[in-house]
Design an enzyme around this catalytic site. Structure first.
Site, PDB file in Angstrom:
ATOM      1  N   THR A   1       2.282  -0.404  14.029  1.00 12.71           N
ATOM      2  CA  THR A   1       2.581   1.028  13.993  1.00 12.71           C
ATOM      3  C   THR A   1       3.871   1.265  13.209  1.00 12.71           C
ATOM      4  OG1 THR A   1       1.481   1.410  16.109  1.00 12.71           O
ATOM      5  CG2 THR A   1       3.066   3.078  15.395  1.00 12.71           C
TER       6      THR A   1
ATOM      7  N   ASN B   1     -10.627  -0.825  13.111  1.00 13.92           N
ATOM      8  CA  ASN B   1     -10.467  -1.268  14.493  1.00 13.92           C
ATOM      9  C   ASN B   1     -11.600  -0.811  15.407  1.00 13.92           C
ATOM     10  OD1 ASN B   1      -8.821   1.087  13.593  1.00 13.92           O
ATOM     11  ND2 ASN B   1      -8.714   1.463  15.791  1.00 13.92           N
TER      12      ASN B   1
ATOM     13  N   CYS C   1     -10.087   5.770  21.889  1.00 12.04           N
ATOM     14  CA  CYS C   1      -8.854   5.855  21.123  1.00 12.04           C
ATOM     15  C   CYS C   1      -8.185   7.211  21.236  1.00 12.04           C
ATOM     16  CB  CYS C   1      -9.108   5.516  19.660  1.00 12.04           C
ATOM     17  SG  CYS C   1      -9.144   3.736  19.390  1.00 12.04           S
TER      18      CYS C   1
HETATM   19  C1  LIG Z   1      -3.571  -2.226  16.839  1.00 17.73           C
HETATM   20  C2  LIG Z   1      -3.523  -1.580  15.499  1.00 17.73           C
HETATM   21  C3  LIG Z   1      -2.379  -0.919  15.058  1.00 17.73           C
HETATM   22  C4  LIG Z   1      -1.146  -0.790  15.920  1.00 17.73           C
HETATM   23  O1  LIG Z   1      -0.504  -2.022  16.049  1.00 17.73           O
HETATM   24  P1  LIG Z   1       0.711  -2.190  17.092  1.00 17.73           P
HETATM   25  O2  LIG Z   1       1.268  -3.536  16.750  1.00 17.73           O
HETATM   26  O3  LIG Z   1       0.109  -2.114  18.446  1.00 17.73           O
HETATM   27  O4  LIG Z   1       1.676  -1.096  16.818  1.00 17.73           O
HETATM   28  C5  LIG Z   1      -2.396  -0.355  13.806  1.00 17.73           C
HETATM   29  N1  LIG Z   1      -3.479  -0.422  13.033  1.00 17.73           N
HETATM   30  C6  LIG Z   1      -4.600  -1.044  13.417  1.00 17.73           C
HETATM   31  C7  LIG Z   1      -5.776  -1.100  12.500  1.00 17.73           C
HETATM   32  C8  LIG Z   1      -4.673  -1.634  14.671  1.00 17.73           C
HETATM   33  O5  LIG Z   1      -5.780  -2.240  15.060  1.00 17.73           O
END
Ligand SMILES: *Cc1c(COP(=O)(O)O)cnc(C)c1O
Length: 407
Positions: free
Chosen positions: A85, A164, A340
């Site tokens: 993030t 995701n 989500c």
């Molecule tokens: C999980 C995820 C994030 C966020 O990652 P964090 O390390 O939890 O902040 C961002 N982008 C995608 C595609 C994710 O799967």
């Protein structure tokens, strides 16, 4: 009596975890490597006057090499952050601030993670122009659309490596090539992809790439941003000011144990990638076939290829995904197509973007396979899903059907 059973069958331990896109457990090898850095080797990696600092710094630099090697980068191109993030925020807001004199337009896909989408929305409110590229029914961006979207005002393209929710893998090499030709910076959120499919920032023409440790059996709260330093050198304005850590791009005392964990987790995932992705793809396909052979009106969301080996996303006509999850919640950890967006029952923006009707989107379930899952677990989950969906459908006999025509 013992030994009388002629068909011994390995049993499964409940509950079964099958939500590895949300997070993964820390690998015991990673945990063991991290532990000394909480206690004995506790130094501040920025302390240059004593051995406590030197040892911490050495561990950080080892991890930096491990992360760089996994994606074909150089160690000095890796900036440690708190997770994907933050990496997405630094990449997008950092480029936009550094290139404000060049233009005010950015291009992203309609199926990005919230970390990218919400950055884009904020920039829009601040007066930037954002193009949200559509995807086809399979969930793929067409590089031709990327080229068409670029104007003389375009300063950044951000397209995720793998999604995701539906696991589809974007043609980032072709998109990166276009960005390079047009002189536009290319960022990709690889949080679901690194350690699962091969990535090479040189071959794939990537300028900025977001990494998260907890998606690959590393600790939560740490990640990295790859920032290209040559051909061309990418300029970024930092989000956080302070002690000038990470070459001024991310101030704040480095979380040495977490960084050690990220480096080893990525190294392990990379070295085990070929065998593990074959194993997971076979399990995923078995799960899909077991469910679809025993239930009517089931649809796979997103193209089956190119797709992450551990992802399956199914829609069951006429029922609510949430109801299925509630039905199996004591046994199996899964998530639905609306998970989500948390409290809202809104179908996910990803399923909307690939044209899944609202009703079917609400009946969607995401299966995220991972290291702990066994063939016995796959068969158990398939059985439970089939039984639960069958039961729910008995309660709603006039359910809609899925048309057999179409993609
Ligand atoms: C999980 C995820 C994030 C966020 O990652 P964090 O390390 O939890 O902040 C961002 N982008 C995608 C595609 C994710 O799967």
């Amino acid at each position: 009596m013992e030994g009388r059973d002629q068909t011994p069958r390995r049993t499964v331990d409940l509950p079964i975890y099958m939500d590895h896109h949300a997070t993964t457990p820390v690998d015991p090898r990673v945990m063991a490597a991290m532990l000394p850095f909480f206690t004995e080797i506790f130094g501040n990696a920025a302390s240059v006057t004593h051995v406590f600092g030197w040892r911490a710094e050495a561990a950080v630099e080892t991890a930096r090499r491990e992360v760089a090697t996994a994606i074909g980068a150089e160690p000095r191109e890796i900036v440690f952050t708190s997770g994907a993030t933050e990496s997405d925020n630094l990449a997008i807001k950092g480029v936009v601030a550094a290139c404000a004199d060049k233009g005010n337009h950015i291009v992203i896909s309609a199926i990005e993670h919230r970390a990218v989408l919400d950055c884009a929305r904020r920039l829009e409110r601040e007066g930037f122009r954002v193009t949200y590229l559509p995807v086809d029914w399979g969930g793929l961006v067409d590089p031709v659309d990327v080229r068409r979207a670029i104007t003389d005002q375009t300063i950044l393209i951000s397209i995720m490596t793998a999604n995701n929710e539906i696991g589809t893998v974007q043609p980032i090499r072709a998109i990166g090539q276009i960005a390079r030709e047009q002189g536009v910076v290319f960022h990709t959120d690889a949080a679901q992809a690194h350690g699962r499919i091969p990535i090479n920032v040189e071959d794939d023409n990537v300028d900025l790439l977001s990494i998260s440790a907890h998606k690959i059996y590393g600790p939560k709260g740490v990640g990295a941003l790859y920032v290209r330093q040559r051909r061309p050198r990418i300029r970024l304005v930092p989000l956080i000011d302070g002690g000038g850590h990470e070459r001024g791009l991310r101030s704040g005392t480095l979380p040495v144990p977490l960084i050690v964990g990220l480096g080893l987790a990525l190294e392990i995932a990379s070295s085990e990638m070929t065998a593990e992705s074959q194993r997971l793809a076979a399990l995923r396909d078995r799960l899909m076939h077991r469910i679809m052979e025993n239930l009517e009106d089931v649809k796979v969301n997103g193209a089956l290829s190119p797709r992450l080996p551990n992802n399956l996303n199914l829609s069951f006509a006429g029922i609510d995904g949430e109801a299925v999850l509630m039905g199996v919640k004591d046994d199996v950890a899964l998530s639905s197509g609306s998970a989500c967006t948390s409290a809202e029952v809104e179908p996910s923006h990803v399923l909307k973007a690939i044209g899944v009707p609202d009703g079917l989107a609400r009946g969607s379930i995401r299966f995220g396979l991972g290291r702990s899952n066994t063939i016995e677990e796959i068969d158990y989950v398939a059985e439970r899903i089939v039984a639960t969906v069958t039961n729910l459908r008995r309660l709603t006999p006039h359910r809609p059907r899925i048309a057999t025509a179409g993609p």
